[in-house]
Write a protein that holds these residues in place. Structure first.
Motif, PDB file in Angstrom:
ATOM      1  N   ILE A  19      -9.898   2.425   1.824  1.00 47.92           N
ATOM      2  CA  ILE A  19      -8.254   0.865   1.164  1.00 47.92           C
ATOM      3  C   ILE A  19      -9.009   1.706  -0.548  1.00 47.92           C
TER       4      ILE A  19
ATOM      5  N   PHE B 295      -6.540  -5.648   6.152  1.00 48.58           N
ATOM      6  CA  PHE B 295      -6.930  -4.572   5.591  1.00 48.58           C
ATOM      7  C   PHE B 295      -8.629  -5.555   4.622  1.00 48.58           C
TER       8      PHE B 295
ATOM      9  N   THR C 109      -8.042  -0.582  -3.898  1.00 45.04           N
ATOM     10  CA  THR C 109      -7.369  -2.152  -4.433  1.00 45.04           C
ATOM     11  C   THR C 109      -7.864  -2.045  -5.770  1.00 45.04           C
TER      12      THR C 109
ATOM     13  N   ARG D 254      -6.159   8.106   4.681  1.00 48.28           N
ATOM     14  CA  ARG D 254      -6.276   8.859   5.950  1.00 48.28           C
ATOM     15  C   ARG D 254      -6.091  10.177   6.118  1.00 48.28           C
TER      16      ARG D 254
ATOM     17  N   GLN E 132     -10.963   6.678   7.307  1.00 52.40           N
ATOM     18  CA  GLN E 132      -9.465   5.594   6.023  1.00 52.40           C
ATOM     19  C   GLN E 132     -10.517   4.933   5.286  1.00 52.40           C
TER      20      GLN E 132
ATOM     21  N   TYR F  16       0.705  -1.149  -0.657  1.00 51.69           N
ATOM     22  CA  TYR F  16       0.024  -0.449   0.234  1.00 51.69           C
ATOM     23  C   TYR F  16       1.085   1.191   0.218  1.00 51.69           C
TER      24      TYR F  16
ATOM     25  N   ASN G 201     -10.618  -5.547   1.724  1.00 50.40           N
ATOM     26  CA  ASN G 201     -10.790  -5.341   0.522  1.00 50.40           C
ATOM     27  C   ASN G 201     -11.610  -6.074  -0.704  1.00 50.40           C
TER      28      ASN G 201
ATOM     29  N   ILE H  70      -4.113   4.057   0.530  1.00 45.08           N
ATOM     30  CA  ILE H  70      -4.706   4.155   2.239  1.00 45.08           C
ATOM     31  C   ILE H  70      -4.686   5.318   1.984  1.00 45.08           C
TER      32      ILE H  70
ATOM     33  N   SER I 297     -12.991   1.056   5.392  1.00 47.08           N
ATOM     34  CA  SER I 297     -13.127   1.229   6.511  1.00 47.08           C
ATOM     35  C   SER I 297     -12.416   1.280   8.539  1.00 47.08           C
TER      36      SER I 297
END
Length: 324
Positions: free
Chosen positions: A168, A201, A170, A66, A166, A25, A203, A64, A97
């Motif tokens: 994530i 994490f 992908t 955040r 936050q 990441y 995804n 990520i 997340s």
């Protein structure tokens, strides 16, 4: 002894560097990266805010995003916006997340997150109720926009309160090469790198890459303001065009309309005169008929011979000659 100590220290740094480079990441702290906008003049926002998307270089590397705000730092910013772009012919997974934003007493969002997909659909939300809950968005075209809207005019309840988000990100691709595992059943283009499985994490939409995940299936779809504005603008334009055409037709045929009105007025006056003449004539006819009827209808009296006349005055009172 010192030499061996230096060698061990260098070896440890090299190993740490290898481990750091293997992290799949790339970390984006949104304030240091300039993703969150400072308070500015609204007209300059589009000029001063970069709109270049964050390019994810390969399916093996995620991202990520955040950020956290305390009672003083969040007053400097009013929203954070970033664009995501996957490699060609690949899609994206976006999972939320962590999300700690504010709601009022009626349950309405004070702060919110808006996710816009490539099909122009927008989703708005402001909380995650469960610690293990996750919101996952999927886009097959590989383009998304994420906006965090903060109401900086309203202070946090206490100095210890914080706001936190936050995300994530992908890359997903077709499941044809070794080293990729599917996120969704019966979906040939839902594979992500197996290095994302079991990394802590979330995804995948169904949380197949981790354990103990709760899916939030209730996502609020909001209208696209640009489409609403475009529809209103088109309706206004068509209305103006219609009324403009009507006014043009009236102006173009104004002489005909004036002549028609004059003819109509003249015809109305002529009809009125004819009506008055006919009424006058009918009155005369009625009078003549009435006079004619009076001449023919006369009272009949008996002849003079049939009358009993009173005796004459001389017969009743004879006059005696004077001298007799």
């Amino acid at each position: 002894m010192i030499f061996w100590y230096i060698q061990i220290l260098l070896l440890f740094q090299i190993l740490c560097g290898i481990n750091t480079s293997n992290i799949p990441y790339r970390i984006y702290d949104m304030i240091p990266q300039g993703i969150c906008k400072m308070h500015r003049i609204p007209l300059l926002d589009n000029l001063l805010t970069p709109s270049d998307p964050v390019q994810l270089p390969s399916p093996e590397t995620g991202a990520i995003f955040r950020q956290s705000w305390n009672s003083s730092t969040f007053k400097k910013f009013y929203d954070c916006k970033f664009y995501l772009q996957a490699p060609a012919h690949m899609g994206l997974y976006l999972s939320v997340s962590k999300l700690q934003l504010r709601k009022n007493s009626r349950g309405h969002c004070i702060d919110n997150v808006v996710v816009k997909k490539s099909n122009d659909k927008k989703y708005q939300f402001c909380e995650i109720e469960d610690v293990n809950e996750v919101k996952v968005f999927s886009d097959d075209r590989g383009w998304m926009r994420v906006t965090v809207n903060l109401d900086s005019k309203l202070a946090l309840p206490t100095l210890e309160d914080t706001l936190e988000v936050q995300f994530i990100v992908t890359v997903k691709r077709k499941c044809k090469d070794f080293g990729y595992l599917p996120c969704e059943k019966d979906e040939d283009d839902s594979c992500i790198s197996k290095s994302f499985f079991g990394d802590g994490f979330f995804n995948c939409p169904e949380c197949v890459d981790e354990e103990g995940c709760v899916i939030d299936s209730e996502q609020v779809l909001i209208l696209n303001p640009s489409n609403v504005f475009l529809s209103a603008l088109i309706s206004l334009f068509l209305t103006m065009l219609f009324f403009g055409g009507c006014l043009w037709c009236v102006y173009r045929h104004r002489r005909c309309i004036t002549a028609c009105n004059s003819n109509h007025i003249a015809a109305s006056n002529q009809n009125n005169r004819e009506n008055r003449t006919s009424v006058h004539t009918s009155d005369q006819i009625q009078v003549e008929l009435h006079t004619t009827a009076a001449t023919f209808v006369q009272p009949s009296a008996p002849p003079d011979d049939d009358k009993d006349l009173p005796p004459a005055y001389d017969s009743l009172f004879p006059v005696t000659p004077v001298g007799r």
